[in-house]
Design a protein around this motif. Sequence first.
Motif, PDB file in Angstrom:
ATOM      1  N   LEU A 110       0.821  -1.212   0.000  1.00 60.19           N
ATOM      2  CA  LEU A 110       0.000   0.000   0.000  1.00 60.19           C
ATOM      3  C   LEU A 110       0.859   1.268   0.000  1.00 60.19           C
ATOM      4  CD1 LEU A 110      -2.822  -0.969   2.538  1.00 60.19           C
ATOM      5  CD2 LEU A 110      -3.025  -0.739   0.058  1.00 60.19           C
ATOM      6  N   VAL A 111       2.097   1.146   0.455  1.00 63.21           N
ATOM      7  CA  VAL A 111       2.976   2.324   0.517  1.00 63.21           C
ATOM      8  C   VAL A 111       3.132   2.995  -0.838  1.00 63.21           C
ATOM      9  CG1 VAL A 111       5.344   3.103   0.927  1.00 63.21           C
ATOM     10  CG2 VAL A 111       4.214   1.635   2.598  1.00 63.21           C
ATOM     11  N   PRO A 112       3.511   2.259  -1.905  1.00 63.43           N
ATOM     12  CA  PRO A 112       3.666   2.953  -3.196  1.00 63.43           C
ATOM     13  C   PRO A 112       2.353   3.512  -3.733  1.00 63.43           C
ATOM     14  CG  PRO A 112       3.877   0.574  -3.466  1.00 63.43           C
ATOM     15  CD  PRO A 112       3.910   0.846  -1.999  1.00 63.43           C
ATOM     16  N   VAL A 113       1.219   2.890  -3.357  1.00 61.58           N
ATOM     17  CA  VAL A 113      -0.076   3.400  -3.800  1.00 61.58           C
ATOM     18  C   VAL A 113      -0.346   4.769  -3.178  1.00 61.58           C
ATOM     19  CG1 VAL A 113      -2.573   3.018  -3.779  1.00 61.58           C
ATOM     20  CG2 VAL A 113      -1.019   1.086  -4.139  1.00 61.58           C
ATOM     21  N   PHE A 114      -0.191   4.867  -1.860  1.00 63.84           N
ATOM     22  CA  PHE A 114      -0.451   6.131  -1.173  1.00 63.84           C
ATOM     23  C   PHE A 114       0.629   7.166  -1.475  1.00 63.84           C
ATOM     24  CE2 PHE A 114      -2.795   3.409   2.135  1.00 63.84           C
ATOM     25  CZ  PHE A 114      -3.996   3.558   1.444  1.00 63.84           C
ATOM     26  N   SER A 115       1.828   6.694  -1.788  1.00 64.82           N
ATOM     27  CA  SER A 115       2.913   7.630  -2.085  1.00 64.82           C
ATOM     28  C   SER A 115       2.625   8.448  -3.328  1.00 64.82           C
ATOM     29  CB  SER A 115       4.238   6.877  -2.267  1.00 64.82           C
ATOM     30  OG  SER A 115       4.667   6.314  -1.045  1.00 64.82           O
ATOM     31  N   VAL A 125       5.986  -0.740 -12.350  1.00 65.62           N
ATOM     32  CA  VAL A 125       5.322  -1.954 -12.814  1.00 65.62           C
ATOM     33  C   VAL A 125       5.326  -3.022 -11.734  1.00 65.62           C
ATOM     34  CG1 VAL A 125       5.417  -3.826 -14.508  1.00 65.62           C
ATOM     35  CG2 VAL A 125       5.885  -1.476 -15.227  1.00 65.62           C
ATOM     36  N   PHE A 126       6.457  -3.215 -11.069  1.00 64.31           N
ATOM     37  CA  PHE A 126       6.549  -4.265 -10.059  1.00 64.31           C
ATOM     38  C   PHE A 126       5.700  -3.939  -8.837  1.00 64.31           C
ATOM     39  CE2 PHE A 126      10.539  -4.858 -12.436  1.00 64.31           C
ATOM     40  CZ  PHE A 126      10.396  -6.208 -12.757  1.00 64.31           C
ATOM     41  N   ALA A 127       5.692  -2.675  -8.437  1.00 61.90           N
ATOM     42  CA  ALA A 127       4.866  -2.274  -7.304  1.00 61.90           C
ATOM     43  C   ALA A 127       3.386  -2.472  -7.624  1.00 61.90           C
ATOM     44  CB  ALA A 127       5.136  -0.814  -6.938  1.00 61.90           C
ATOM     45  N   ALA A 128       2.986  -2.108  -8.854  1.00 61.80           N
ATOM     46  CA  ALA A 128       1.595  -2.304  -9.272  1.00 61.80           C
ATOM     47  C   ALA A 128       1.251  -3.788  -9.313  1.00 61.80           C
ATOM     48  CB  ALA A 128       1.372  -1.669 -10.651  1.00 61.80           C
ATOM     49  N   GLY A 129       2.194  -4.601  -9.787  1.00 68.03           N
ATOM     50  CA  GLY A 129       1.973  -6.044  -9.798  1.00 68.03           C
ATOM     51  C   GLY A 129       1.814  -6.596  -8.388  1.00 68.03           C
ATOM     52  N   GLY A 130       2.591  -6.048  -7.465  1.00 74.38           N
ATOM     53  CA  GLY A 130       2.473  -6.470  -6.067  1.00 74.38           C
ATOM     54  C   GLY A 130       1.106  -6.149  -5.497  1.00 74.38           C
ATOM     55  N   VAL A 131       0.582  -4.990  -5.860  1.00 79.31           N
ATOM     56  CA  VAL A 131      -0.755  -4.593  -5.403  1.00 79.31           C
ATOM     57  C   VAL A 131      -1.808  -5.551  -5.941  1.00 79.31           C
ATOM     58  CG1 VAL A 131      -2.542  -2.816  -5.548  1.00 79.31           C
ATOM     59  CG2 VAL A 131      -0.158  -2.163  -5.142  1.00 79.31           C
ATOM     60  N   ILE A 132      -1.715  -5.890  -7.220  1.00 83.25           N
ATOM     61  CA  ILE A 132      -2.699  -6.786  -7.840  1.00 83.25           C
ATOM     62  C   ILE A 132      -2.636  -8.173  -7.204  1.00 83.25           C
ATOM     63  CG2 ILE A 132      -3.337  -7.947  -9.984  1.00 83.25           C
ATOM     64  CD1 ILE A 132      -2.334  -5.445 -11.472  1.00 83.25           C
ATOM     65  N   LYS A 287      11.356  -5.354  -5.847  1.00 85.41           N
ATOM     66  CA  LYS A 287      11.396  -4.710  -7.165  1.00 85.41           C
ATOM     67  C   LYS A 287      10.751  -3.329  -7.161  1.00 85.41           C
ATOM     68  CE  LYS A 287      13.331  -8.166  -9.317  1.00 85.41           C
ATOM     69  NZ  LYS A 287      14.684  -8.053  -9.915  1.00 85.41           N
ATOM     70  N   GLY A 288       9.867  -3.084  -6.214  1.00 83.37           N
ATOM     71  CA  GLY A 288       9.193  -1.792  -6.165  1.00 83.37           C
ATOM     72  C   GLY A 288       9.996  -0.792  -5.378  1.00 83.37           C
ATOM     73  N   GLU A 289      10.813  -0.026  -6.037  1.00 85.10           N
ATOM     74  CA  GLU A 289      11.757   0.877  -5.377  1.00 85.10           C
ATOM     75  C   GLU A 289      11.101   1.861  -4.417  1.00 85.10           C
ATOM     76  OE1 GLU A 289      15.300   2.246  -4.104  1.00 85.10           O
ATOM     77  OE2 GLU A 289      14.913   0.524  -5.390  1.00 85.10           O
ATOM     78  N   PRO A 290       9.950   2.488  -4.756  1.00 83.69           N
ATOM     79  CA  PRO A 290       9.345   3.426  -3.817  1.00 83.69           C
ATOM     80  C   PRO A 290       9.000   2.790  -2.494  1.00 83.69           C
ATOM     81  CG  PRO A 290       8.418   3.733  -6.011  1.00 83.69           C
ATOM     82  CD  PRO A 290       9.241   2.484  -6.045  1.00 83.69           C
TER      83      PRO A 290
END
Length: 306
Positions: A110-115, A125-132, A287-290
């Motif tokens: 959720l961190v990269p989403v709210f960020s 892409v990797f952060a979005a994939g993690g969310v899905i 993989k999700g740097e943020p």
Amino acid sequence: MPGGGNKSLQLKADLALLGVTFIWGITFVVVQNALDSIGPYYFLGVRFLLAFLFLGAIYYRQLLKLDRTTLQAGLIIGMFLFGGYAFQTVGLQYTTAANAGFITGLSVVLVPVFSTFFTRQLPGVFAAGGVILSTTGLAFLSLGQGLRINRGDLLVFFCAICFALHIIMVGRYARHLNPPLLATIQIGAVSLAAFAMGLSMETWPGQFTRPVWIALLLTAIPATSLAFLIQNSVQRFTSATHTAIIFTMEPVFAALGAYLLAGEILTARQLTGCLLILGGMLLAELKGEPAQTEIQRTRRAEAGGH
């Protein structure tokens, strides 16, 4: 042999962090057992009071030099931390320890989403994939007949939201302020808020039962104060990637503790959900740097432990 010495230090650091993560994981079922004898808010109040006194004894000289900016920041961030623990502890009354552990781990993705609301940059892409992956896992784990979500799982999901916002807020403040002092103030703020809620909603227990004492001793010092001290001492000797992998073991240890200590058994569907959430966490952290950047900064600054 400098190389061998570095590897030895990294191994010791990894093992120390793994020990901290193990303690975090098993606290879910231990706290759940304690809630039969004490209200969730009074439990949190006592837990964080003990942790505050412990850290206060260590950092008392710095507390004497507390400035208004750090105090205000600690109180504000402490409210997000209180929200996380409050939703989690109340939610544990209505769901399993294993579910709570995996759903709490959603804070990672959720961190990269709210960020995006602060940085105005879409997640990678990797952060979005993690969310899905994690969202799909949450559905497998929590949705029952008629696509109804369990009340406790929903409360713990709100906990994950609060923890994610807490991570972001600490990332914004900690780089400018004294991290140990900021963490100590946060812990004190959680204790004050919890006691305030307890006074208005709960009855003080006549006596503390054995499960309550066990939970308090495990969560207040090892899972909060000592976890914070250990992280600050050893995390500099290992890599961010190692730390990320180790931290994703928290829900795994939660499920293991729930099985060994409470006899909880995951169904095939729940196990599938847990694996999807774990996969999403690994994808977001590695993989999700943020997400990884904010979490590593926060783990050094906050008081540790769920």
